[in-house]
Write a protein that holds these residues in place. Structure first.
Motif, mmCIF file in Angstrom:
data_model
loop_
_atom_site.group_PDB
_atom_site.id
_atom_site.type_symbol
_atom_site.label_atom_id
_atom_site.label_comp_id
_atom_site.label_asym_id
_atom_site.label_seq_id
_atom_site.Cartn_x
_atom_site.Cartn_y
_atom_site.Cartn_z
ATOM 1 N N TYR A 191 46.493 40.524 38.899
ATOM 2 C CA TYR A 191 46.456 41.914 38.450
ATOM 3 C C TYR A 191 45.035 42.467 38.461
ATOM 4 O O TYR A 191 44.771 43.555 38.991
ATOM 5 N N TYR A 192 44.118 41.719 37.897
ATOM 6 C CA TYR A 192 42.744 42.222 37.802
ATOM 7 C C TYR A 192 42.042 42.239 39.159
ATOM 8 O O TYR A 192 41.178 43.092 39.403
ATOM 9 N N ALA A 193 42.408 41.319 40.056
ATOM 10 C CA ALA A 193 41.848 41.368 41.404
ATOM 11 C C ALA A 193 42.274 42.655 42.101
ATOM 12 O O ALA A 193 41.459 43.329 42.751
ATOM 13 N N GLU A 194 43.545 42.999 41.960
ATOM 14 C CA GLU A 194 44.033 44.228 42.576
ATOM 15 C C GLU A 194 43.407 45.455 41.923
ATOM 16 O O GLU A 194 43.102 46.447 42.602
ATOM 17 N N LEU A 195 43.189 45.402 40.611
ATOM 18 C CA LEU A 195 42.574 46.522 39.911
ATOM 19 C C LEU A 195 41.155 46.755 40.419
ATOM 20 O O LEU A 195 40.743 47.905 40.654
ATOM 21 N N CYS A 196 40.413 45.693 40.612
ATOM 22 C CA CYS A 196 39.055 45.826 41.155
ATOM 23 C C CYS A 196 39.081 46.378 42.576
ATOM 24 O O CYS A 196 38.251 47.222 42.946
ATOM 25 N N ARG A 197 40.034 45.915 43.378
ATOM 26 C CA ARG A 197 40.141 46.436 44.747
ATOM 27 C C ARG A 197 40.478 47.915 44.742
ATOM 28 O O ARG A 197 40.001 48.686 45.595
ATOM 29 N N ARG A 198 41.276 48.330 43.789
ATOM 30 C CA ARG A 198 41.635 49.749 43.695
ATOM 31 C C ARG A 198 40.401 50.597 43.383
ATOM 32 O O ARG A 198 40.244 51.700 43.921
ATOM 33 N N VAL A 199 39.532 50.079 42.532
ATOM 34 C CA VAL A 199 38.347 50.837 42.133
ATOM 35 C C VAL A 199 37.291 50.848 43.233
ATOM 36 O O VAL A 199 36.690 51.884 43.515
ATOM 37 N N PHE A 200 37.048 49.703 43.877
ATOM 38 C CA PHE A 200 35.949 49.584 44.838
ATOM 39 C C PHE A 200 36.400 49.490 46.297
ATOM 40 O O PHE A 200 35.561 49.490 47.191
ATOM 41 N N ARG A 201 37.699 49.338 46.511
ATOM 42 C CA ARG A 201 38.241 49.200 47.874
ATOM 43 C C ARG A 201 37.691 47.970 48.592
ATOM 44 O O ARG A 201 37.489 47.975 49.808
ATOM 45 N N ARG A 202 37.417 46.938 47.821
ATOM 46 C CA ARG A 202 36.955 45.667 48.370
ATOM 47 C C ARG A 202 37.088 44.600 47.301
ATOM 48 O O ARG A 202 37.370 44.899 46.130
ATOM 49 N N GLU A 203 36.891 43.350 47.708
ATOM 50 C CA GLU A 203 36.883 42.253 46.744
ATOM 51 C C GLU A 203 35.603 42.323 45.902
ATOM 52 O O GLU A 203 34.516 42.579 46.428
ATOM 53 N N VAL A 204 35.758 42.118 44.611
ATOM 54 C CA VAL A 204 34.622 42.087 43.693
ATOM 55 C C VAL A 204 34.609 40.710 43.014
ATOM 56 O O VAL A 204 35.670 40.209 42.626
ATOM 57 N N PRO A 205 33.451 40.083 42.880
ATOM 58 C CA PRO A 205 33.414 38.785 42.192
ATOM 59 C C PRO A 205 34.060 38.871 40.811
ATOM 60 O O PRO A 205 33.752 39.777 40.032
ATOM 61 N N ALA A 206 34.945 37.939 40.545
ATOM 62 C CA ALA A 206 35.651 37.921 39.267
ATOM 63 C C ALA A 206 34.858 37.111 38.241
ATOM 64 O O ALA A 206 34.095 36.201 38.592
ATOM 65 N N ILE A 207 35.045 37.446 36.964
ATOM 66 C CA ILE A 207 34.449 36.679 35.873
ATOM 67 C C ILE A 207 35.559 36.382 34.868
ATOM 68 O O ILE A 207 36.105 37.293 34.241
ATOM 69 N N MET A 208 35.907 35.116 34.763
ATOM 70 C CA MET A 208 37.008 34.681 33.912
ATOM 71 C C MET A 208 36.530 34.484 32.485
ATOM 72 O O MET A 208 35.568 33.743 32.238
ATOM 73 N N LEU A 209 37.200 35.142 31.552
ATOM 74 C CA LEU A 209 36.878 35.029 30.130
ATOM 75 C C LEU A 209 37.840 34.045 29.477
ATOM 76 O O LEU A 209 39.046 34.295 29.396
ATOM 77 N N LEU A 210 37.291 32.928 29.008
ATOM 78 C CA LEU A 210 38.055 31.921 28.296
ATOM 79 C C LEU A 210 37.380 31.650 26.958
ATOM 80 O O LEU A 210 36.276 32.128 26.707
ATOM 81 N N HIS A 211 38.047 30.859 26.121
ATOM 82 C CA HIS A 211 37.455 30.459 24.847
ATOM 83 C C HIS A 211 37.499 28.941 24.719
ATOM 84 O O HIS A 211 38.390 28.286 25.274
ATOM 85 N N ALA A 212 36.529 28.412 24.011
ATOM 86 C CA ALA A 212 36.440 26.966 23.824
ATOM 87 C C ALA A 212 37.413 26.554 22.727
ATOM 88 O O ALA A 212 37.050 26.412 21.556
ATOM 89 N N ASN A 213 38.667 26.373 23.118
ATOM 90 C CA ASN A 213 39.694 26.052 22.132
ATOM 91 C C ASN A 213 40.583 24.910 22.625
ATOM 92 O O ASN A 213 40.433 24.399 23.731
ATOM 93 N N ARG A 214 41.522 24.527 21.786
ATOM 94 C CA ARG A 214 42.385 23.383 22.081
ATOM 95 C C ARG A 214 43.244 23.632 23.325
ATOM 96 O O ARG A 214 43.429 22.748 24.162
ATOM 97 N N LEU A 215 43.779 24.834 23.475
ATOM 98 C CA LEU A 215 44.657 25.134 24.597
ATOM 99 C C LEU A 215 43.918 25.053 25.928
ATOM 100 O O LEU A 215 44.416 24.457 26.890
#
Length: 291
Positions: A191-215
């Protein structure tokens, strides 16, 4: 397929748990699993640290962070506490930034490293334009660049459900939560890859937000696999944010949306956030129930 790249980041180091008193054993186990998975896969990653969480773990806190101060892993500042900048003036934000350096700044310096990035809890970068501008300036004055994020999976919500299942020793539910989390993460990555492509009309480097947790400790290997199967290669946060997209000005907001939404607003591109899929209702319901 165009070149797809992603930077992996973890917030709330050394460890964040559902309760107010973190288990040192759980923190050690989670960090071991996360760090080993990243190292084996040769994946660069940045871990953003809350100093109060370091303090809460006593002597184990700095020892766990030391693993993020070598090789392809790097430390970042997440503030002293998990504060909300919407409730702070610029002076109080500066206090959080500087006190957040207590462990990580000397640790990085001892290895000839710097701490180039600061990420705000909740991604709240200023709820008014004067505050946003003041925050941006004070970060720059202290040698920081604002860390962005483009993929959100609501992992904290899934982790709350996972923690509840863990406390009940309900392994079947733990596996169910893991599967739901990975399914949702796959959807969000696309979803977010497509959203970035919609805004810039190209691939944009992604940055994954995670948390240091058990899961995330339990699912880090299949999470990395989601990116590999999507044709991504892994880069550092600095490499990802060297893309011109990250020079696009972003406006003040009391909310903490991912960067594609901010860019869409700045570039006057219409997007419909209602198309973003929410986590399954049962996950939130289960997470909110009393163990």
């Amino acid at each position: 397929m165009a070149d797809r790249i992603v930077a992996i980041t973890f917030d709330d180091l050394p460890y964040v748990s559902a309760g107010s008193n973190p288990s040192t054993k759980a923190a050690i186990d989670a960090q071991r699993r996360i760090v080993q998975a990243l190292q084996r896969a040769h994946v660069p990653a940045t871990g953003f640290v809350n100093e109060d969480k370091v303090e809460a773990l006593g002597p184990a806190g700095p020892l766990l962070l030391a693993k993020w101060n070598k090789g392809l892993l790097a430390l970042g500042n997440h503030g002293y506490s998990h504060f909300d900048s919407n409730d702070f003036d610029a002076g109080s934000v500066e206090w959080e930034v500087l006190k957040g350096e207590a462990t990580i700044r000397p640790m990085a310096s001892s290895a000839g490293r710097t701490i180039p990035f600061f990420r705000f809890p909740y991604n709240h970068i200023g709820d008014t334009e004067p505050k946003r501008a003041a925050i941006e300036k004070l970060l720059a004055d202290h040698g920081y660049r604002l860390a962005a994020s483009t993929i959100d999976t609501s992992d904290y919500l899934f982790n709350n459900a996972y923690e509840r299942a863990f406390a009940k020793r309900d392994r079947a539910m733990m596996r169910r939560v893991e599967r739901a989390y990975l399914d949702h993460s796959r959807i969000q990555i696309d979803y977010y890859a497509e959203l970035c492509r919609r805004v810039f009309r190209r691939e944009v480097p992604a940055i994954m937000l995670l948390h240091a947790n058990r899961l995330n400790a339990a699912t880090i290997q299949p999470l990395l696999g989601l990116f590999r199967s999507g044709g991504y290669r892994f880069v550092s946060l600095s490499d990802a944010q060297s893309d011109p997209a990250y020079s696009t000005p972003v406006a003040a907001s009391k909310f903490g949306p991912m960067w594609a939404y901010r860019w869409a607003r700045a570039r006057k591109v219409k997007v419909d956030g209602r198309l973003e899929q929410e986590p399954p209702v049962w996950v939130g319901t289960y997470a909110g129930e009393t163990p």
